[in-house]
Scaffold this motif. Structure first.
Motif, PDB file in Angstrom:
ATOM      1  N   HIS B 205       0.806  -1.221   0.000  1.00 40.32           N
ATOM      2  CA  HIS B 205       0.000   0.000   0.000  1.00 40.32           C
ATOM      3  C   HIS B 205       0.844   1.278   0.000  1.00 40.32           C
ATOM      4  N   ALA B 206       2.146   1.143   0.262  1.00 41.48           N
ATOM      5  CA  ALA B 206       2.942   2.351   0.516  1.00 41.48           C
ATOM      6  C   ALA B 206       2.942   3.361  -0.636  1.00 41.48           C
ATOM      7  N   PRO B 207       3.136   2.910  -1.897  1.00 44.06           N
ATOM      8  CA  PRO B 207       3.186   3.915  -2.966  1.00 44.06           C
ATOM      9  C   PRO B 207       1.858   4.663  -3.156  1.00 44.06           C
ATOM     10  N   ILE B 208       0.753   4.056  -2.767  1.00 43.32           N
ATOM     11  CA  ILE B 208      -0.553   4.696  -2.980  1.00 43.32           C
ATOM     12  C   ILE B 208      -1.008   5.412  -1.713  1.00 43.32           C
ATOM     13  N   LEU B 209      -1.254   4.647  -0.664  1.00 42.43           N
ATOM     14  CA  LEU B 209      -1.820   5.250   0.549  1.00 42.43           C
ATOM     15  C   LEU B 209      -0.862   6.272   1.159  1.00 42.43           C
ATOM     16  N   HIS B 210       0.435   6.025   1.040  1.00 40.48           N
ATOM     17  CA  HIS B 210       1.415   6.926   1.672  1.00 40.48           C
ATOM     18  C   HIS B 210       2.056   7.885   0.674  1.00 40.48           C
ATOM     19  N   ARG B 211       1.342   8.153  -0.443  1.00 36.46           N
ATOM     20  CA  ARG B 211       1.981   8.997  -1.465  1.00 36.46           C
ATOM     21  C   ARG B 211       2.316  10.387  -0.928  1.00 36.46           C
ATOM     22  N   ALA B 215       6.084   7.403   0.849  1.00 35.22           N
ATOM     23  CA  ALA B 215       6.187   6.594  -0.367  1.00 35.22           C
ATOM     24  C   ALA B 215       7.578   6.690  -0.994  1.00 35.22           C
ATOM     25  N   ASP B 216       8.099   7.893  -1.147  1.00 41.22           N
ATOM     26  CA  ASP B 216       9.366   8.028  -1.862  1.00 41.22           C
ATOM     27  C   ASP B 216      10.551   7.461  -1.076  1.00 41.22           C
ATOM     28  N   GLY B 220      11.052   3.495  -4.834  1.00 40.30           N
ATOM     29  CA  GLY B 220      11.600   4.404  -5.840  1.00 40.30           C
ATOM     30  C   GLY B 220      11.571   3.703  -7.175  1.00 40.30           C
ATOM     31  N   PRO B 221      12.237   4.279  -8.158  1.00 41.51           N
ATOM     32  CA  PRO B 221      12.257   3.678  -9.494  1.00 41.51           C
ATOM     33  C   PRO B 221      12.775   2.234  -9.480  1.00 41.51           C
ATOM     34  N   ASP B 222      13.669   1.919  -8.538  1.00 42.44           N
ATOM     35  CA  ASP B 222      14.198   0.548  -8.458  1.00 42.44           C
ATOM     36  C   ASP B 222      13.157  -0.458  -7.996  1.00 42.44           C
ATOM     37  N   ASN B 223      12.153   0.041  -7.310  1.00 42.79           N
ATOM     38  CA  ASN B 223      11.210  -0.869  -6.647  1.00 42.79           C
ATOM     39  C   ASN B 223       9.856  -0.185  -6.527  1.00 42.79           C
ATOM     40  N   PRO B 224       9.216   0.072  -7.671  1.00 43.20           N
ATOM     41  CA  PRO B 224       8.021   0.941  -7.666  1.00 43.20           C
ATOM     42  C   PRO B 224       6.861   0.385  -6.833  1.00 43.20           C
ATOM     43  N   HIS B 243      11.929  -2.388   2.181  1.00 40.02           N
ATOM     44  CA  HIS B 243      12.905  -1.777   1.282  1.00 40.02           C
ATOM     45  C   HIS B 243      13.012  -0.274   1.535  1.00 40.02           C
ATOM     46  N   GLY B 244      14.197   0.264   1.421  1.00 42.56           N
ATOM     47  CA  GLY B 244      14.391   1.711   1.478  1.00 42.56           C
ATOM     48  C   GLY B 244      14.921   2.207   0.146  1.00 42.56           C
ATOM     49  N   ASN B 245      14.439   3.347  -0.289  1.00 40.90           N
ATOM     50  CA  ASN B 245      14.863   3.914  -1.568  1.00 40.90           C
ATOM     51  C   ASN B 245      16.158   4.702  -1.382  1.00 40.90           C
ATOM     52  N   LEU B 246      17.248   4.134  -1.886  1.00 42.22           N
ATOM     53  CA  LEU B 246      18.546   4.792  -1.709  1.00 42.22           C
ATOM     54  C   LEU B 246      18.635   6.106  -2.487  1.00 42.22           C
ATOM     55  N   HIS B 247      17.733   6.313  -3.424  1.00 44.59           N
ATOM     56  CA  HIS B 247      17.761   7.551  -4.221  1.00 44.59           C
ATOM     57  C   HIS B 247      16.808   8.607  -3.683  1.00 44.59           C
TER      58      HIS B 247
END
Ligand code: FES
Ligand SMILES: [Fe+2]
Lengths: 116, 398
Positions: B205-211, B215-216, B220-224, B243-247
């Motif tokens: 749910h993170a990319p949607i509910l936590h946008r 979310a970022d 990230g792009p590595d793991n949308p 997962h954490g977005n290193l970018h």
């Protein structure tokens, strides 16, 4: 607490003290959600270039509000209010997350601090 | 990434789960006894009771009781039903404090901190009683990594260590006791306890509910789709590494706040050292933000590098839950650090509200009966596992 002058070097922030130097997290949250966007943006825009100086100044004191001299305590609570407002403002120019289904008033706050 | 159970090497499973356990009042009644009446439940941290005589009263609505936790002169923490043995009055009336003993305010029976009856006013009139044999009704009480667990089963089927199984040593070395409670938020949520817990044990749910919030930082792009960095099932419990977005590009104040804080939410320490607890980010992924460990049935223990969070989902009714969230961090080194930590608390509150924002509407819609089943992706396998474990207790497994 009555209003006192902020520590030397922070005189320009004095006008925010009456509204934003609030002692509890819950009061600061209430102030954020009940302030206008104009008030929040003025607060954010004025403090964001100063926040590092504020944090650096506060590093000389222990991490207990009550232990600080009154002037520095007011600077600290001003900083806490800045943290309250900055996250959502700098990302979205907003005052709160869009979360109508779970308004901020529904969160209960319990006492914290050491020990756990 | 994250497509096998790290503990067994088995592929993650997707599947379908029934709606009934979430909405059915009879199911809930059975759950109370068969699950909450038998499992080990976390009620406190031992630091909440530092000195002999320190006590806490905890509501356990799901079992219709109140638990009195008290540290005895021998330093041991014990748990009792908060009820006087004479005629059943509530014994301790304050929520917490320090006491040499507890006097019932009805007729004055007095118990010591080990639960033993010490004073029986007008004792002669109770010729049928031997006061030495009268002690408060206890609950089994054990401590693991400083977490105080109780078991309401008069004859617990497992020890706490057996119950935790492979989770037992997973956190050895994690500095729980060095961290301090930085924030504690709670709410009454109009949804089944499992719906609340489910929303807190997947990252789909993170990319949607936590946008608007996190979310970022996690996708990230590595793991949308925010696939988990790893997942492992451990008996009744499970752990997942998020997962954490290193970018991730921090905003200006985010950067400052985390620079000045002894416990930034992220980035987590880049190269987790060997001394890090073996069960925390066990694959030692560098693109990692924190772990979610669900200790069945209702306790989440979520460690990162320099902080940890906990959730407790306390059922109040089939459609009501008391949600409790705590953040523990390294004690701020000074007042500047303390102000910087506030950023994390505010951020946390936003994320929590987003998490809670769907569960009530979900419960309402499930109650309609329009759906009989729900569909889970392989990334949502923790929900599937929780329900399977729940069902095994409901079937009365020994
Ligand atoms: S009920 Fe407690 S002393 Fe009578
Ligand atoms: Fe979430």
């Amino acid at each position: 607490m009555s209003i006192v002058n902020l520590p030397e070097g922070f005189e320009d922030l004095q006008r925010f003290v009456g509204k934003w130097s609030l002692a509890t997290e819950q009061e600061r949250m209430q102030m954020r959600v009940h302030s206008s966007m104009d008030e929040i943006s003025e607060f954010y825009n004025t403090l964001s270039p100063r926040i590092e100086e504020m944090l650096a100044h506060l590093e000389q004191f222990p991490a207990q509000l009550e232990a600080l001299p009154e002037a520095d305590q007011q600077l600290a609570t001003l900083g806490l209010s800045f943290m309250e407002c900055s996250r959502i403002f700098e990302m979205w120019g907003a005052q709160d997350v869009h979360c109508a289904n779970f308004p901020p008033e529904r969160l209960g706050f319990a006492p914290t601090g050491s020990p756990a | 990434m994250g497509n096998v159970d790290f503990a067994t090497g088995a592929p993650l499973r997707s599947g379908t789960v029934p709606v009934r356990p979430y909405i059915d009042a009879d199911y809930y009644e059975a759950e109370r006894k068969r699950v909450f009446g038998r499992c080990w439940l976390n009620l406190a941290r031992e630091e909440e009771l530092p000195a002999p005589g320190d006590y806490l009263v905890k509501d356990l609505e799901v079992l219709e009781t109140q638990v009195l936790l008290v540290r005895g002169d021998d330093q041991q923490i014990r748990a009792f039903h908060n009820v006087c043995l004479h005629r059943g009055n509530r014994l301790a009336r304050d929520r917490c404090g320090n006491a040499r003993g507890f006097m019932c305010n009805f007729h004055g029976w007095v118990y010591d901190t080990k639960g033993q009856l010490r004073e029986l006013p007008d004792e002669d009139q109770f010729p049928h009683l031997d006061p030495e044999k009268i002690a408060l009704k206890s609950l089994a009480c054990h401590i693991w990594n400083g977490f105080v667990f109780v078991n309401a089963d008069p004859e617990p089927q497992t020890s706490l260590a057996q119950f935790l199984g492979e989770m037992n040593g997973a956190f050895d070395g994690f500095p729980f006791a060095d961290m301090q409670l930085t924030a504690f938020y709670h709410a009454e949520v109009n949804a089944n306890w499992k719906l609340v817990g489910d929303a807190l044990q997947e990252a789909y749910h993170a990319p949607i509910l936590h946008r608007q919030t996190v979310a970022d930082a996690v996708a990230g792009p590595d793991n949308p789709h925010c696939h988990l960095a790893s997942m492992r099932l451990h008996g009744d419990h499970h752990g997942l590494s998020v997962h954490g977005n290193l970018h991730h590009q921090p905003t200006p104040i985010e950067q400052i706040a985390f620079d000045y804080s002894a416990s930034p939410i992220y980035p987590a320490p880049a190269a987790p050292s060997d001394s890090q607890a073996p069960g925390v980010n066990p694959r030692r992924e560098s693109a990692w933000i924190f772990d979610i460990n669900v200790l069945f049935p209702n306790f989440h223990l979520d460690p990162s590098g320099t902080w940890y969070g906990t959730y407790h989902l306390w059922p109040l009714a089939v459609d009501r839950t008391r949600w409790e969230f705590r953040i523990y961090m390294n004690p701020p080194k000074n007042a500047g650090d303390m102000v910087a930590q506030e950023y994390t608390k505010v951020f946390g509150r936003f994320v929590q509200r987003e998490d809670l924002s769907t569960v009530e509407a979900t419960h309402e819609m499930l109650r309609s009966g329009a759906l009989t089943e729900l569909h889970l992706s392989a990334q949502e396998m923790p929900l599937l596992h929780s329900l399977e474990v729940l069902e095994s207790y409901m079937q009365g497994r020994p």
